[in-house]
Design a protein around this motif. Structure first.
Motif, mmCIF file in Angstrom:
data_model
loop_
_atom_site.group_PDB
_atom_site.id
_atom_site.type_symbol
_atom_site.label_atom_id
_atom_site.label_comp_id
_atom_site.label_asym_id
_atom_site.label_seq_id
_atom_site.Cartn_x
_atom_site.Cartn_y
_atom_site.Cartn_z
ATOM 1 N N MET A 31 0.833 -1.208 0.000
ATOM 2 C CA MET A 31 0.000 0.000 0.000
ATOM 3 C C MET A 31 0.871 1.263 0.000
ATOM 4 O O MET A 31 0.566 2.232 -0.693
ATOM 5 C CB MET A 31 -0.937 0.009 1.206
ATOM 6 C CG MET A 31 -1.990 -1.072 1.170
ATOM 7 S SD MET A 31 -3.133 -0.838 -0.165
ATOM 8 C CE MET A 31 -4.232 0.306 0.582
ATOM 9 N N LEU A 32 1.954 1.255 0.762
ATOM 10 C CA LEU A 32 2.869 2.392 0.782
ATOM 11 C C LEU A 32 3.522 2.594 -0.588
ATOM 12 O O LEU A 32 3.664 3.725 -1.067
ATOM 13 C CB LEU A 32 3.935 2.221 1.863
ATOM 14 C CG LEU A 32 3.465 2.375 3.319
ATOM 15 C CD1 LEU A 32 4.593 2.021 4.271
ATOM 16 C CD2 LEU A 32 2.973 3.779 3.566
ATOM 17 N N LYS A 33 3.937 1.491 -1.216
ATOM 18 C CA LYS A 33 4.530 1.592 -2.546
ATOM 19 C C LYS A 33 3.521 2.139 -3.558
ATOM 20 O O LYS A 33 3.850 3.018 -4.367
ATOM 21 C CB LYS A 33 5.043 0.234 -3.008
ATOM 22 C CG LYS A 33 6.287 -0.224 -2.296
ATOM 23 C CD LYS A 33 6.701 -1.594 -2.803
ATOM 24 C CE LYS A 33 7.919 -2.113 -2.067
ATOM 25 N NZ LYS A 33 8.287 -3.450 -2.536
ATOM 26 N N LEU A 34 2.301 1.600 -3.525
ATOM 27 C CA LEU A 34 1.267 2.060 -4.460
ATOM 28 C C LEU A 34 0.912 3.525 -4.223
ATOM 29 O O LEU A 34 0.724 4.289 -5.181
ATOM 30 C CB LEU A 34 0.015 1.185 -4.356
ATOM 31 C CG LEU A 34 0.137 -0.221 -4.921
ATOM 32 C CD1 LEU A 34 -1.138 -1.013 -4.675
ATOM 33 C CD2 LEU A 34 0.462 -0.184 -6.402
ATOM 34 N N SER A 35 0.858 3.917 -2.957
ATOM 35 C CA SER A 35 0.550 5.325 -2.683
ATOM 36 C C SER A 35 1.696 6.220 -3.144
ATOM 37 O O SER A 35 1.466 7.324 -3.645
ATOM 38 C CB SER A 35 0.234 5.534 -1.201
ATOM 39 O OG SER A 35 1.362 5.235 -0.416
ATOM 40 N N GLY A 36 2.928 5.761 -3.022
ATOM 41 C CA GLY A 36 4.067 6.530 -3.530
ATOM 42 C C GLY A 36 4.002 6.672 -5.048
ATOM 43 O O GLY A 36 4.256 7.747 -5.609
ATOM 44 N N ILE A 37 3.654 5.577 -5.717
ATOM 45 C CA ILE A 37 3.510 5.628 -7.172
ATOM 46 C C ILE A 37 2.371 6.558 -7.558
ATOM 47 O O ILE A 37 2.496 7.368 -8.488
ATOM 48 C CB ILE A 37 3.301 4.203 -7.740
ATOM 49 C CG1 ILE A 37 4.578 3.382 -7.577
ATOM 50 C CG2 ILE A 37 2.851 4.250 -9.201
ATOM 51 C CD1 ILE A 37 4.414 1.913 -7.906
ATOM 52 N N LEU A 38 1.261 6.485 -6.834
ATOM 53 C CA LEU A 38 0.107 7.344 -7.120
ATOM 54 C C LEU A 38 0.458 8.813 -6.889
ATOM 55 O O LEU A 38 0.116 9.676 -7.710
ATOM 56 C CB LEU A 38 -1.085 6.943 -6.254
ATOM 57 C CG LEU A 38 -2.369 7.732 -6.482
ATOM 58 C CD1 LEU A 38 -2.886 7.503 -7.895
ATOM 59 C CD2 LEU A 38 -3.423 7.342 -5.467
ATOM 60 N N ILE A 39 1.153 9.114 -5.821
ATOM 61 C CA ILE A 39 1.562 10.497 -5.551
ATOM 62 C C ILE A 39 2.516 10.984 -6.644
ATOM 63 O O ILE A 39 2.403 12.103 -7.131
ATOM 64 C CB ILE A 39 2.197 10.604 -4.146
ATOM 65 C CG1 ILE A 39 1.118 10.442 -3.076
ATOM 66 C CG2 ILE A 39 2.922 11.937 -3.975
ATOM 67 C CD1 ILE A 39 1.653 10.320 -1.667
ATOM 68 N N GLY A 40 3.455 10.140 -7.063
ATOM 69 C CA GLY A 40 4.367 10.498 -8.146
ATOM 70 C C GLY A 40 3.613 10.760 -9.452
ATOM 71 O O GLY A 40 3.903 11.729 -10.168
ATOM 72 N N PHE A 41 2.631 9.893 -9.742
ATOM 73 C CA PHE A 41 1.825 10.083 -10.949
ATOM 74 C C PHE A 41 1.043 11.393 -10.878
ATOM 75 O O PHE A 41 0.986 12.142 -11.860
ATOM 76 C CB PHE A 41 0.879 8.888 -11.141
ATOM 77 C CG PHE A 41 0.001 9.015 -12.336
ATOM 78 C CD1 PHE A 41 0.504 8.845 -13.612
ATOM 79 C CD2 PHE A 41 -1.349 9.312 -12.187
ATOM 80 C CE1 PHE A 41 -0.307 8.968 -14.719
ATOM 81 C CE2 PHE A 41 -2.172 9.435 -13.280
ATOM 82 C CZ PHE A 41 -1.650 9.259 -14.558
ATOM 83 N N CYS A 42 0.459 11.677 -9.710
ATOM 84 C CA CYS A 42 -0.287 12.937 -9.541
ATOM 85 C C CYS A 42 0.632 14.149 -9.718
ATOM 86 O O CYS A 42 0.239 15.155 -10.312
ATOM 87 C CB CYS A 42 -0.968 12.979 -8.180
ATOM 88 S SG CYS A 42 -2.360 11.848 -8.051
#
Length: 132
Positions: A31-42
């Motif tokens: 979940m932390l990795k996915l949220s990091g990827i999502l924040i980077g994408f945003c």
């Protein structure tokens, strides 16, 4: 590190001065990795939107400057046209005055003469009267 997840070491309290090992589950790590990827994408999408906005503003400013230049050109051309129109009006007025002074507006087709007529002029005028 444990088999089930990552182990973090923290100091929880100054009074106890102990270090506790805390293990995070693989689900939380994912979940932390996915949220990091999502924040980077945003962040990338936001940067792209800002870039597009700046490009739009630059294009808008360029078109506005071009329109301003074209308006100034139109005003200059209108001024030149009015100047030419005034010149034509002056020429037309001068032409009317010259016609009036030389009696060219008269339909009698007789020209005003200065001085006495010669015999050749009288013969030419009599021939013209016979033609009409």
């Amino acid at each position: 590190m444990s088999k089930k997840g990552y182990t973090l070491m923290i100091i929880p309290d100054k009074g106890t001065r102990t270090i506790k090992n805390i293990s995070l589950s693989p689900r939380i790590i994912t979940m932390l990795k996915l949220s990091g990827i999502l924040i980077g994408f945003c962040l990338l999408v936001s940067l792209f939107a800002i870039y597009q906005g700046l490009e739009y503003k630059n294009g808008y400013d360029r078109v506005n400057n071009e329109n301003k230049d074209l308006r100034e050109n139109v005003v200059a051309i209108q001024y030149q046209l009015k100047s030419i129109e005034r010149s034509f009006n002056r020429i037309n007025e001068f032409s009317k005055k010259v016609k009036m002074l030389t009696d060219l507006d008269n339909d009698s087709k007789q020209l005003m003469a200065i001085g006495p007529l010669t015999e050749e002029d009288e013969l030419a005028m009599s021939l013209q009267k016979k033609k009409f």
